[in-house]
Design an enzyme around this catalytic site. Structure first.
Site, PDB file in Angstrom:
ATOM      1  CB  SER A 153       8.617   1.513   4.744  1.00 55.55           C
ATOM      2  OG  SER A 153       8.982   2.860   5.007  1.00 55.55           O
ATOM      3  CE  LYS A 154       7.946  -1.434  -1.526  1.00 54.22           C
ATOM      4  NZ  LYS A 154       7.004  -1.880  -2.502  1.00 54.22           N
ATOM      5  NE  ARG A 155       5.675   6.243   2.963  1.00 55.73           N
ATOM      6  CZ  ARG A 155       5.599   6.931   4.083  1.00 55.73           C
ATOM      7  NH1 ARG A 155       5.905   8.199   4.096  1.00 55.73           N
ATOM      8  NH2 ARG A 155       5.218   6.340   5.189  1.00 55.73           N
TER       9      ARG A 155
END
Ligand code: GLU
Length: 470
Positions: free
Chosen positions: A253-255
């Site tokens: 994920s982007k995080r």
């Protein structure tokens, strides 16, 4: 013509192509190549709310940057055009009507309010929320209502109490109970198909032989199986790839990790290193090799050898791999890659294209770069001298000594520069290599100093020292 036809079907809903989709693209493309087949790109742009303008162009540009070339697609055309779903709406409508005529689908006029009420009652009764076939059982005048302008959707008529299954090349037989499958909307009230209808119709019409996609689509596949059966079409081969995971095993994920392919290119990861890295997610080279070319991957890949367990996307490993790739480049290839990478940076561009010394610098930098982006920080002091603000008292005190020593270097060669620096260090306990580095580069380490001083030239080196003394 070979019978192997693979595809990716990205939705233009993000910034670019997700690195996970690039992985799927690599496998599809390599598998098609291996079998002298075709690789198709189809743009699934039917979700108009999530549609991002320009995303399609970026997806295609990124694929090309990785030399993943498509034989057919919106950019190159092909025998089954159009390859953009928004341009195929009449095809889906016609197929939805075909299913209705066969009793495999039906019109539904239920209001949002009714559907919401149904859902909340089912939730209260601890039932799986699903449509109750109300319109199938009660609506007899659908054609008239449609002619009267009423809005409708088309739903799949799922037969209860049946087993729905398919064989997955990577995972074996996967079976579902049809009671778990909702009467899925196939055609939306805006005339666009849902993913399920669009994907099945297009995969069939475009003669896709192998549907290779991420495991997150497994739960959709039984709906697709029902659709294939309803149309009377043979199933393609299915292979659901493992999804890439963050180090904590959560979905990439982007995080926790950059996810867009363009980010990796922008950092100066080489496409060939990224592809090598991706190839090893869920697959191992039969000889245990870690570094291999894409051509070798094409030769060796077989879908059944992909492991279903979610591989960890370890960016440190990618960095290591990138470094290996950079090190094995010859100077002229590295130079070309840097010239492209620093297209907008006139200083570096100019240095690489006009300065003879750039060969020496390339050679030195090659073993110290994890990514092309590191080049500028390794060489920036060739173009700008560190300011006085970076110097401590210690640095200032050593300047006269080092200046006198360097002035004596007769032939400005790294070996002589090194000899002089060494002599100074042996005579003067406060003279240390790390101090010299800061004087010329602003940081305590970097490319080997004597060589870099040679590149800078005697005049420039002495001038820098003088400026610091001013
Ligand atoms: N449009 C889907 C996506 O965005 C395609 C999934 C599939 O390959 O069937 O990934």
């Amino acid at each position: 013509m070979s019978s192997v036809r693979t595809r990716i079907a990205p939705s233009p809903t993000g910034e670019d192509i997700h690195i996970g989709n690039l992985y799927t693209a690599l496998i599809n493309w390599a598998y098609a190549k291996k079998n002298n087949g075709q690789f198709i790109v189809r743009i699934e742009d039917t979700d108009r709310e999530r549609y991002v303008k320009g995303a399609e162009e970026k997806i295609l540009a990124s694929l090309h940057a990785f030399s993943i070339t498509n034989d057919e697609g919106p950019d190159v055309g092909g025998p089954y055009a159009p390859y953009r779903q928004s341009e195929r709406l009449p095809i889906y409508k016609q197929h939805a009507e075909e299913l209705i005529a066969k009793g495999k689908a039906y019109y539904c006029f239920c209001s949002k309010e009714r559907l919401e009420e149904l859902r909340s009652t089912q939730q209260k009764n601890k039932q799986i929320p699903r449509y109750d076939k109300y319109c199938l059982l009660n609506v007899k005048n659908a054609k008239e209502r449609i002619a009267g302008g009423e809005k409708y959707v088309v739903r799949l008529n799922v037969t209860p109490d049946k087993k729905v299954w398919f064989d997955d090349v990577i995972r074996g037989k996967i079976e579902f109970d049809s009671n778990q499958i909702d009467d899925q909307v196939l055609l939306k009230s805006d005339g666009y198909p849902t993913y399920h209808l669009g994907v099945v119709v297009d995969d069939h019409l475009m003669k896709i032989s192998h549907v290779v996609r991420a495991e997150e689509w497994i739960s959709s596949t039984p709906k697709h199986v029902i659709l294939y059966e309803s149309f009377g079409w043979p199933l393609p081969v299915f292979a659901h790839m493992p999804i890439l995971r963050n180090p904590d095993k959560s979905k990439l994920s982007k995080r926790k990790n950059p996810v867009w392919a363009s980010w990796y290119l922008g950092e100066g990861y080489l496409p060939e290193a990224i592809l090598n890295f991706l190839a090893l997610q869920g697959w191992s080279h039969p000889d245990g090799k870690e570094l291999f070319s894409v051509a070798e991957f094409i030769e060796k890949i077989d879908l059944k050898d992909i492991h279903p367990a979610g591989p960890i996307f370890d960016i440190n490993k990618l960095q290591w791999m990138n470094q290996q790739y950079i090190q094995t480049l010859d100077n002229s290839s590295l130079k070309n890659k840097l010239l492209n990478f620093y297209e907008e940076n006139q200083t570096i561009h100019g240095f690489l294209s006009n300065n003879k010394a750039s060969e020496t610098v390339l050679e030195l930098a090659k073993t110290r770069m994890k990514a092309l982006k590191d080049f500028s920080s390794l060489v920036h002091y060739l173009f700008e001298s560190p300011g006085k603000d970076m110097m401590s008292e210690e640095h200032m005190q050593i300047i006269p000594l080092i200046k006198t020593a360097l002035e004596q270097v007769a032939s400005w060669k790294s070996s002589e520069i090194l000899a002089v620096l060494k002599e100074l260090m042996s005579k003067q306990s406060s003279a240390k290599m790390s101090l010299f580095y800061v004087l010329f580069t602003g940081s305590k380490q970097g490319l080997p100093l004597p060589e870099m001083l040679e590149v800078l030239g005697k005049d420039e080196v002495l001038k820098r020292l003088e400026n610091l003394q001013k």
